[in-house]
Motif scaffolding. Sequence first.
Motif: not given
Length: 259
Positions: A28, A32, A178
């Motif tokens: 994650f 990003t 996120l």
Amino acid sequence: MITHFKLEMRKSLIQVCGFLISTLGWVFISCTTAMDYWKVVYVGGKGGNWMIKASWYWSNLWRDCVTDTTSVTSCRDYDILWAVTSYVQGVRGLLMIGMTLGFVGAILCFIGMDCTYIGGREKAKDKTLLAGAMFHLVGGLSACAAYCLYTSKVISVAFAPTADRSIIRYGIGTPIFLGFIGSFLTILGSILYAVTVISKRMTSAFTKRSKTGHKSSKRLYSSVHYTPSRDLSRSSASHISKISNGKNGEKISAKDTFV
């Protein structure tokens, strides 16, 4: 034996869960850094045809863009490295540190898990696993600090009491949320790793103490000597014979002995 096997199975299961959770958090965080819409704002749509006048201003770590209602996007990439805004540089650096530490931590934790057959003996694997957990923890905190820095900057500009209408008041985009989730998962995975190692050492120390206490009780019990009944009967018989022979070697008469 069965309880020991169950404990080992639980530790292996916790370590596998920690590996999956921390790796997912690292993925994650890595995603990003390349995602768009770190900050976004919708402008227009008032007084007339909003299909023509509306537009979306958004930015990420690498460029500023604007998209109109016809899906035409115009972007301006950031200039040379030392010309970028200072807080964006800080966010980039913290994310790179978090990604690097997370990658190293994933490798170390994979080597140190009980279900893998690499990494040496049990003590060496525990040290490797603990080191990987520390890498994950520091990497997750670094990434979380990066998202907090970016969020605080966006919020401070959005709620700044100024009358200048040229300042665009952005909102927080999807990559920030996120990224926070990824940081939390990475830290949670490191905690699960550390719990397995610490619990294993505590149980081993407790078993060692119990064994030493059992040995000391055995030694204390064996140090006490009991005189057998046979020795007691011999000593009483000898004492009676001495009395019958008299004191100081004097012999007792037959009358006295009869009495």
